[in-house]
Design a protein around this motif. Structure first.
Motif, PDB file in Angstrom:
ATOM      1  N   LEU A   6     -41.885  13.985 -31.050  1.00  0.00           N
ATOM      2  CA  LEU A   6     -42.880  14.786 -31.887  1.00  0.00           C
ATOM      3  C   LEU A   6     -43.608  15.637 -30.880  1.00  0.00           C
ATOM      4  O   LEU A   6     -43.717  16.989 -31.120  1.00  0.00           O
ATOM      5  CB  LEU A   6     -44.072  13.959 -32.448  1.00  0.00           C
ATOM      6  CG  LEU A   6     -43.629  12.924 -33.272  1.00  0.00           C
ATOM      7  CD1 LEU A   6     -44.946  12.220 -34.035  1.00  0.00           C
ATOM      8  CD2 LEU A   6     -43.203  13.893 -34.863  1.00  0.00           C
ATOM      9  N   ARG A  47     -42.943  16.448 -27.304  1.00  0.00           N
ATOM     10  CA  ARG A  47     -41.919  17.033 -26.308  1.00  0.00           C
ATOM     11  C   ARG A  47     -42.296  17.050 -24.888  1.00  0.00           C
ATOM     12  O   ARG A  47     -41.962  17.566 -23.821  1.00  0.00           O
ATOM     13  CB  ARG A  47     -41.693  18.452 -26.567  1.00  0.00           C
ATOM     14  CG  ARG A  47     -40.827  18.700 -27.857  1.00  0.00           C
ATOM     15  CD  ARG A  47     -40.317  20.132 -27.929  1.00  0.00           C
ATOM     16  NE  ARG A  47     -41.012  20.942 -29.148  1.00  0.00           N
ATOM     17  CZ  ARG A  47     -40.707  21.949 -29.360  1.00  0.00           C
ATOM     18  NH1 ARG A  47     -39.700  22.836 -28.904  1.00  0.00           N
ATOM     19  NH2 ARG A  47     -41.084  22.606 -30.351  1.00  0.00           N
ATOM     20  N   GLN A  82     -40.283  20.652 -35.029  1.00  0.00           N
ATOM     21  CA  GLN A  82     -40.718  19.454 -34.825  1.00  0.00           C
ATOM     22  C   GLN A  82     -40.644  18.617 -36.081  1.00  0.00           C
ATOM     23  O   GLN A  82     -40.002  17.288 -36.191  1.00  0.00           O
ATOM     24  CB  GLN A  82     -42.326  19.578 -34.739  1.00  0.00           C
ATOM     25  CG  GLN A  82     -43.158  18.417 -34.787  1.00  0.00           C
ATOM     26  CD  GLN A  82     -43.503  17.826 -36.015  1.00  0.00           C
ATOM     27  OE1 GLN A  82     -43.797  18.603 -36.891  1.00  0.00           O
ATOM     28  NE2 GLN A  82     -43.646  16.440 -36.295  1.00  0.00           N
TER      29      GLN A  82
END
Length: 164
Positions: free
Chosen positions: A26, A28, A117
């Motif tokens: 989610l 990164r 995402q």
């Protein structure tokens, strides 16, 4: 604790590696992923009574994580509109070159991080965590068809990245 009662702390501890992996998908960023995991653990513990017996604990926790992340993104947009600097969402994708397997894994990681995402979340839930489409849809609060569409687009993007 009564027999058959859920031990939320024990369940959360067992899920920590999976939570961190989903948090990385989610956010990164490892620091943000760790914060997300911590906040999700806190929320799960303080709201344990909201867990419905007979349902999957991991789905409930992933739903909590996704909800917290969406709330953070919304608040970031508000702050950005007010002139605050947005959080840097670019992951450090550098990987040490230790054999072909490590290189391939790093390439896959970079390809995953380039996905939007929404696609990263779906591919992590379905392909990595093994959730059914319906479970992923419930976790992400989207229709099953949306999960299928996002998953298909993510798989195509990863296949194209693999050919490049």
């Amino acid at each position: 604790m009564a027999q058959g009662e859920l031990d939320v702390n024990r369940e959360l501890i067992a899920m920590l590696p999976r939570m961190r992996r989903f948090g990385m998908a989610l956010t990164r960023r490892m620091d943000q992923a760790d914060d997300l995991v911590q906040d999700a653990c806190e929320r799960a513990i303080t709201r344990a009574e909201q867990f419905k017996p007979g349902t999957r604990f991991d789905s409930w926790v992933f739903s909590i994580m996704h909800s917290i992340w969406l709330n953070r993104l919304r608040s970031e947009k508000v702050r950005a509109a007010e002139g605050a600097d947005a959080l840097e969402l670019v992951a450090d994708a550098a990987a040490e070159n230790r054999g072909e397997a490590r290189v391939r894994l790093a390439e896959l990681d970079r390809a995953l991080l380039r996905l939007p995402q929404e696609q990263r979340a779906v591919i992590m839930l379905v392909s990595v965590e093994g959730h059914a489409y319906r479970e992923a849809a419930e976790i992400l609060d989207v229709p099953v068809g949306t999960v299928m569409s996002r998953l298909a687009r993510a798989r195509v993007a990863l296949a194209e990245a693999n050919r490049a």
